[in-house]
Design an enzyme around this catalytic site. Structure first.
Site, PDB file in Angstrom:
ATOM      1  N   LYS A 289       2.230   9.892   8.573  1.00 39.99           N
ATOM      2  CA  LYS A 289       1.490   9.392   9.729  1.00 39.99           C
ATOM      3  C   LYS A 289       1.964   9.968  11.074  1.00 39.99           C
ATOM      4  O   LYS A 289       1.568  11.058  11.431  1.00 39.99           O
ATOM      5  CB  LYS A 289       1.475   7.864   9.704  1.00 39.99           C
TER       6      LYS A 289
ATOM      7  N   ASP B 251       9.153   2.794   1.821  1.00 45.12           N
ATOM      8  CA  ASP B 251       7.953   3.474   2.315  1.00 45.12           C
ATOM      9  C   ASP B 251       7.840   3.147   3.805  1.00 45.12           C
ATOM     10  O   ASP B 251       7.402   2.061   4.188  1.00 45.12           O
ATOM     11  CB  ASP B 251       6.726   2.977   1.528  1.00 45.12           C
TER      12      ASP B 251
ATOM     13  N   PHE C 151       0.850  -1.189   0.000  1.00 48.89           N
ATOM     14  CA  PHE C 151       0.000   0.000   0.000  1.00 48.89           C
ATOM     15  C   PHE C 151       0.881   1.233   0.000  1.00 48.89           C
ATOM     16  O   PHE C 151       1.759   1.385   0.855  1.00 48.89           O
ATOM     17  CB  PHE C 151      -0.948   0.037   1.215  1.00 48.89           C
TER      18      PHE C 151
HETATM   19  C1  LIG Z   1      -0.959   5.328   5.174  1.00 48.96           C
HETATM   20  C2  LIG Z   1       0.071   4.891   4.202  1.00 48.96           C
HETATM   21  C3  LIG Z   1       0.296   5.598   3.001  1.00 48.96           C
HETATM   22  C4  LIG Z   1      -0.563   6.754   2.562  1.00 48.96           C
HETATM   23  O1  LIG Z   1      -0.509   7.852   3.410  1.00 48.96           O
HETATM   24  P1  LIG Z   1      -1.634   9.001   3.277  1.00 48.96           P
HETATM   25  O2  LIG Z   1      -1.209  10.021   4.290  1.00 48.96           O
HETATM   26  O3  LIG Z   1      -2.958   8.366   3.578  1.00 48.96           O
HETATM   27  O4  LIG Z   1      -1.589   9.511   1.887  1.00 48.96           O
HETATM   28  C5  LIG Z   1       1.321   5.158   2.174  1.00 48.96           C
HETATM   29  N1  LIG Z   1       2.079   4.104   2.507  1.00 48.96           N
HETATM   30  C6  LIG Z   1       1.898   3.403   3.645  1.00 48.96           C
HETATM   31  C7  LIG Z   1       2.793   2.248   3.958  1.00 48.96           C
HETATM   32  C8  LIG Z   1       0.873   3.761   4.522  1.00 48.96           C
HETATM   33  O5  LIG Z   1       0.675   3.044   5.634  1.00 48.96           O
END
Ligand SMILES: *Cc1c(COP(=O)(O)O)cnc(C)c1O
Length: 390
Positions: free
Chosen positions: A244, A215, A128
């Site tokens: 986050k 990420d 994701f």
């Molecule tokens: C939450 C998340 C995102 C996206 O972040 P947003 O602030 O919702 O755009 C991308 N990568 C990972 C691994 C995430 O947990």
């Protein structure tokens, strides 16, 4: 809840009005233990005093100027974040998806500078990376992508935790410029790769002159017991994305880079009106200071072990349990059958948790959590899981 909101979320029937530490209160005054932290956002707990003070003070001093000028809180946060991440430079955004957009653009620019006209990034299944078009393309979830075609070019997908698959792509595709992976897949169900996975990716990236991009939007900012999850490995990536927990609830994201990767983006190649504004950076700086002052990385490690130990003990012999996976306070409890109904049942019992990938209970409690609160999570989850019938 109001009908005026576009229904992109299937919301639970509860509205919170106040929070403190791991606790939330709803409109009826009912109290809940938040074991999700707004999906790994409020790692310092709700309404942390240092963050609240920083926001209040900053709001009376200066809220926004522009990236056309110097921004001292951005300078300070940049220095602090690069120090804890072991990176050289940072670009600030407002969200995780935007941080990944910056990383993707950086990788493409890096490719073009090497004469690659169709720069291609290796991404993984069940990943994701966000909801914008480029990050949705990078995301390994067909259900999230359906209806939004045409997706972008320039991505190839391999299974997660499979180095041979990356080697195979390397042999076949001369357009690869980067690998983008989560060190632990969050939405994918708390999937933890082999302990040498990142080291092997690093070696392949060095061999082929690709960028290693992680990420760390969910795993970063002490969640797994280190500032960033890559710090459990022996390798350092070229690019890291964060968001986050970086603002503890104030929207902020970051794309960090080191070495040559830190020199790729130049004036005019990328930007953001709000990214790195004084308010968001004041919050980010307070988050880093609070994490360091209370050694919350260590606490994540200790409390994570305690929580997992408690769960293992109380779920011992439970035939519904498949496996518990964890690093620090990033915890997945995989059951043998789909269990999304547990979210509502836990809510009724005053516990906020999440189920991802269909059958994985996901826990991401505040890193400030106390032992008594851990016990309460264990007791509630044990009761919930034991009452499931086939
Ligand atoms: C939450 C998340 C995102 C996206 O972040 P947003 O602030 O919702 O755009 C991308 N990568 C990972 C691994 C995430 O947990």
């Amino acid at each position: 809840m109001s009908d005026s909101l576009i229904s992109t979320y299937k919301r639970l029937p509860v509205t919170f009005v106040r929070g403190e530490g791991v606790w939330l209160w709803d409109t009826n005054g009912k109290q809940y233990l938040d074991a999700l932290s707004g999906i790994a956002v409020c790692s310092l707990g709700h309404t942390n005093a240092r963050v609240a003070d920083a926001i209040c003070t900053q709001s009376r001093q200066l809220l926004h100027t522009s990236n056309l000028y110097g921004i001292s809180k951005q300078d300070q946060l940049g220095d602090a974040l690069c120090r804890v991440a072991n990176m050289d430079k940072v670009f600030f955004s407002n969200s995780g998806a935007e941080a990944n957009e910056a990383a993707i653009k950086l990788a493409r620019l890096h490719g073009h500078s090497k004469g690659i006209d169709l720069p291609t990034i290796i991404v993984t299944e069940n990943s994701f990376h966000g909801r914008t078009l480029a990050t949705l393309t990078a995301t390994g979830n067909k259900n999230a992508q359906i209806g939004f075609e045409p997706l972008l070019q320039g991505f190839v997908r391999v299974p997660f935790n499979d180095i041979a698959a990356i080697e195979k792509v390397a042999a076949e595709n001369k357009n690869i410029v980067a690998v983008l992976v989560e060190p632990i897949q969050g939405e994918g169900g708390i999937q933890i790769p082999a302990s040498d996975y990142l080291d092997n990716i690093r070696a392949l990236c060095d061999q082929h002159h690709w960028l290693m991009m992680l990420d760390e939007i969910q795993t970063g900012i002490c969640r797994t017991g280190k500032w960033f999850a890559y710090q459990h490995s022996n390798s350092t990536p070229d690019v890291i994305t964060s968001a986050k927990a970086l603002g503890n609830g104030v929207p902020i994201g970051a794309c960090l880079a080191r070495g040559k990767a830190a020199e790729v983006l130049q004036p005019g190649t990328h930007g953001s009106t709000f990214g790195g504004n004084p308010l968001a950076c004041a919050a980010g700086l307070a988050v880093i200071q609070e994490m360091e002052a209370n050694d919350l990385a260590a606490n994540a490690m200790i409390k994570g072990e305690r929580l997992v130990q408690g769960l293992k003990t109380s779920l011992q012999g439970c035939d519904m349990l498949n496996e518990i996976r964890s690093q620090g306070l990033m915890i997945g409890i995989e059951l043998k059958q789909p269990c999304t109904e547990l979210v509502q049942q836990a809510l009724e019992m005053g516990l906020l948790l999440n189920v991802t990938a269909g059958n994985v209970i996901r826990l991401l409690p505040p890193l400030t959590i106390k032992t008594a609160e851990i016990e309460q999570i264990v007791d509630t989850i044990a009761a919930l899981v034991k009452q499931i019938t086939k």
